[in-house]
Write an enzyme that holds these catalytic residues in place. Structure first.
Site, PDB file in Angstrom:
ATOM      1  N   TYR A 260      -7.942   4.728   4.673  1.00 58.33           N
ATOM      2  CA  TYR A 260      -7.607   4.068   5.755  1.00 58.33           C
ATOM      3  C   TYR A 260      -7.745   4.883   6.741  1.00 58.33           C
ATOM      4  CZ  TYR A 260      -5.851   0.879   2.248  1.00 58.33           C
ATOM      5  OH  TYR A 260      -5.861  -0.049   1.198  1.00 58.33           O
TER       6      TYR A 260
ATOM      7  N   TYR B 292      -1.164   3.079  11.747  1.00 53.79           N
ATOM      8  CA  TYR B 292      -1.236   2.037  11.007  1.00 53.79           C
ATOM      9  C   TYR B 292      -0.995   2.147   9.573  1.00 53.79           C
ATOM     10  CZ  TYR B 292      -3.833   0.369  15.068  1.00 53.79           C
ATOM     11  OH  TYR B 292      -4.206  -0.041  16.236  1.00 53.79           O
ATOM     12  N   ASP B 293      -1.063   3.397   9.040  1.00 53.12           N
ATOM     13  CA  ASP B 293      -0.672   3.652   7.652  1.00 53.12           C
ATOM     14  C   ASP B 293       0.185   4.476   7.541  1.00 53.12           C
ATOM     15  OD1 ASP B 293      -1.785   3.032   4.891  1.00 53.12           O
ATOM     16  OD2 ASP B 293      -2.510   5.231   4.932  1.00 53.12           O
TER      17      ASP B 293
ATOM     18  N   CYS C  79      -8.253   8.897  26.663  1.00 57.18           N
ATOM     19  CA  CYS C  79      -7.421   8.854  27.833  1.00 57.18           C
ATOM     20  C   CYS C  79      -6.112   8.403  27.649  1.00 57.18           C
ATOM     21  CB  CYS C  79      -8.261   8.293  28.992  1.00 57.18           C
ATOM     22  SG  CYS C  79      -8.336   6.416  28.738  1.00 57.18           S
ATOM     23  N   ASP C  80      -5.703   7.959  26.470  1.00 63.18           N
ATOM     24  CA  ASP C  80      -4.397   7.215  26.385  1.00 63.18           C
ATOM     25  C   ASP C  80      -3.576   8.455  25.850  1.00 63.18           C
ATOM     26  OD1 ASP C  80      -2.287   5.751  25.672  1.00 63.18           O
ATOM     27  OD2 ASP C  80      -3.325   4.519  24.313  1.00 63.18           O
TER      28      ASP C  80
ATOM     29  N   SER D 210       0.823  -1.260   0.041  1.00 66.53           N
ATOM     30  CA  SER D 210       0.116  -0.073   0.050  1.00 66.53           C
ATOM     31  C   SER D 210       0.898   1.243  -0.199  1.00 66.53           C
ATOM     32  CB  SER D 210      -0.849  -0.063   1.250  1.00 66.53           C
ATOM     33  OG  SER D 210      -1.730   1.165   1.191  1.00 66.53           O
TER      34      SER D 210
END
EC number: 4.1.1.17
Length: 433
Positions: free
Chosen positions: A407, A342-343, A378-379, A228
């Site tokens: 994506y 992720y991308d 909250c992360d 990709s």
């Protein structure tokens, strides 16, 4: 008509394109619009931003949720580019990239077919009235239940790269035609390489062809995917050469003549697409010039989706630490911006200061500050931008993110109760300048 924008929210995309007929629209746009009947109103060339501001103004009275704008004019332009650069390659849009129904509808109206990876994606496409013979089930490892479903609804073209997949297909969908998925020689420059997970190695090709032959399945051709968002167009050269070797191996085994070559995805818009198209056509001429009846397909996702969508988010919190400005917005890495993780995407933000600077909402000429932008969860990992320059903004101002179609929402979650799937998409048609 050039330089104008037609804006509409919630209409059939084909109806939007209807107004392009007779107004200098491309043949692609006209073809997509032929069944459209509903009226749309042309506005000024700045109407796309005005449209976003009108949505934001409405949202000032409610919960100020994030939203997308899909520019159908951009999609039409991209399809025109595809057909001009690769006229002999049929696009099968990769639904996984962005399954927005309006987006799928307009692609279908312009002649795109579809690459689906699951039962759910097949259902998305069929629900729009699209024929199953316009779908390739391009997942080399499928649950048996999905294969059974594909057989039931008439999706009769799929990929494989293992003997176990041959056995599943023989048992549940023996009428399906197969494409042998091979691993490209090189995909090192892809944002997301596919080779570590999918694709037959050179020494596996003949055994996999023999397995399908023994199972009395039809192997119609070869597929590959260079990864990709691959920036190296030369990756197609080696992959197409390897595909030709598979065709030759099948012929030596006495198998039925292969008729399909799937060159996969990896295409991005802009100058990289131009280079990729040149490389693909050159390799096809070199390797497959003796196959005049060959059907060539591709699985573009990012090419059509990335630049067509813009995301608007609200600033829901602010903190000042010296020169540093910290803002919290109502979408983030667990939502649409999962693409950052992720991308491997880089996102950019522009302000719409509807709360703090209504006379200059884009903050042109304003002093900027080093800025951190957090997502809503909250992360602490949920950090969208660091060391980014933005003007002084306030809670209830907005940040707009272009090129957010690939994506993004498709891979978002509902972590902490922030529901990515509930983000609304509004439709616009901006004519090329």
């Amino acid at each position: 008509m050039a330089g104008q924008t037609i804006i509409v929210s919630g209409l059939n995309p084909a109806a939007i394109l209807q107004s392009t007929i007779g107004g200098g629209a491309s043949p692609t746009a006209a073809a997509a619009a032929e069944n459209g009947t509903r009226k749309v109103i042309p506005l000024s060339r700045d109407a796309l931003q005005d449209f976003m501001l009108s949505i934001i103004t409405q949202k000032l009275q409610d919960e100020k949720q994030p939203f997308y704008v899909l520019d159908l004019g951009e999609v039409v332009s991209l399809m025109d580019q595809w057909k001009s650069a690769l006229p002999n390659i049929r696009p099968f849009y990769a639904v996984k990239c962005n399954p927005e129904p309006s987006f799928l509808s307009i692609l279908s109206a312009m002649g795109s077919n579809f690459d689906c990876a699951s039962r759910a994606e097949i259902e998305y496409v069929l629900a729009l009235g699209i024929s199953p013979d316009r779908i390739v089930f391009a997942n080399p490892c499928k649950p048996e239940s999905d294969i059974i479903f594909a057989a039931k609804v008439g999706v009769n073209l799929t990929t494989y790269d293992s003997e176990d997949e041959v056995y599943k297909i023989r048992k549940h969908h023996p009428k399906s035609e197969l494409l042998l998925r091979i691993k490209p020689m090189f995909d090192g420059n892809a944002r997301c390489p596919m080779g570590p997970k999918y694709g037959a190695l050179p020494e596996e090709v003949e055994p996999l062809l023999r397995a399908a032959q023994a199972a009395r399945l039809t192997v119609s051709g070869v597929s590959f995917h260079i990864g990709s968002g691959d920036a190296d167009s030369n990756a197609y050269l080696g992959a197409i050469a390897a595909a030709k070797e598979v065709f030759e191996t099948a012929a030596k085994l006495g198998m039925s003549k292969m008729t399909v070559l799937d060159v996969g995805g990896g295409f991005t818009s802009g100058h990289q697409f131009t280079a990729a198209a040149v490389a693909v056509k050159s390799a096809l001429k070199q390797r497959f010039d003796d196959e005049p009846e060959l059907t060539i397909i591709a699985e573009p996702g990012r090419f059509f989706a990335e630049t067509a969508f813009t995301l608007a988010t609200t600033i829901i919190g602010k903190r000042v630490r010296g020169e540093l400005r910290e803002y919290w917005i109502n979408d983030g890495l667990y939502g649409s911006m999962n693409c950052v993780l992720y991308d491997h995407a880089t996102v950019n933000a522009t302000p719409l200061a509807v709360q703090s600077n209504r006379s200059n909402v884009t903050c042109g000429g304003s002093k900027t500050f080093p800025t951190t932008v957090f997502g809503p969860t909250c992360d602490a990992l949920d950090t969208v931008l660091r060391d980014y320059q933005l003007p002084e903004l306030q809670v209830n101002d907005w940040l707009v993110f272009p090129n957010m179609g690939a994506y993004t929402k498709a891979a978002g979650s509902n972590f902490n109760g922030f529901n990515t799937s509930a983000i609304v998409t509004h439709l616009a048609y901006a004519y090329p300048s």
